[in-house]
Design an enzyme around this catalytic site. Sequence first.
Site, PDB file in Angstrom:
ATOM      1  CE  LYS A   1       1.552   5.540  -8.120  1.00 26.41           C
ATOM      2  NZ  LYS A   1       1.742   4.139  -8.509  1.00 26.41           N
TER       3      LYS A   1
ATOM      4  CG  ASP B   1       2.393   0.937  -6.686  1.00 32.64           C
ATOM      5  OD1 ASP B   1       1.174   0.728  -6.618  1.00 32.64           O
ATOM      6  OD2 ASP B   1       2.871   2.049  -7.004  1.00 32.64           O
TER       7      ASP B   1
END
Length: 299
Positions: A78, A115
């Site tokens: 990420k 997220d």
Amino acid sequence: MSTSPLSSPSVLSPDRYCVIGHPVAHSRSPWIHARFAALSGEPVDYQARLAPLDGFRASLHAFIAEGGRGCNVTVPFKHEAAACAHHVSARVQLAGAANTLVIDAQGQIHADNTDGLGLVADITRNAGRSLAGQDVLLVGAGGAAAGVLGPLLEQQPRRLVVCNRTAVKAQALVAGHQGLAEQQKVELQAQDQQALDGDFSIIINATAASLQGAGSPVPAQVLRPGSLAYDMMYGPAAQGFLDWAAQHGAQPRDGLGMLVEQAAAAFALWRGISPPAAQVLQELRVLLNTPASAAPASA
Ligand code: ATR
């Protein structure tokens, strides 16, 4: 009326998306996006792609060369995903990590992070708990916590405390978000994990503690009767924390809804429409046989 074979959706190849990770075989994202595509009628083909630990960029560029339109990125890539994008959203700048990449017609990479949006959507929509005006405790200061702190602040809780086993990491995370907290009029603090001040209506576990069989990294005094005790993981990885919460009169909730909602937010970035996330979450719970209170909400 006859339709030209060229204009029939059935003969056009679907647009290609994927999740890149290492490992990635366990990922539920292909299943979730297949359901979104089927229910929304969008021509989407979504596959899992395993990248070597030192080969994220090469895997991403190979996918783009094959015509890929977008991808999700999961552990451990990420941060790299944020670094290799041509354009990053404010959320990515704040979190330092991206989980969703959009490839535009010129092959430019736009990075976003869904997220936190997924966590907020699951808490507010699926669990029906408002974050606005609440006292919130975020436990953990690793990548998972960094990815959600900005969107949590945007919900304008009254007070948001971050604690972590390694206190200095919580202090750094809070320092990086203080500007947003002031803008949103939220009292944001880092506190010592073993000497927390007061109790909280919402406690969010963003640590890997349950993975190691631990119950909760924080003492039960942080809970009020009926507090929402949320673990960002699901399945056996969340069980210890959820059992601890239930034993102390809190409302436990796992991170499966966050997983589905972050996927829905990515789908909306790619396709411009919101898929029926609540229905897909319900279907996934049946498939996995996990009630919300029993069961990394990463892609
Ligand atoms: P992730 O990307 O999943 O957040 P990470 O960046 O390695 O992974 O962060 C893991 C988090 O879980 C950290 O907050 C870590 O605390 P430290 O910063 O002190 O390492 C926390 N963590 C891991 N195991 C833990 C345990 N047994 N008890 C409490 N916290 C734990």
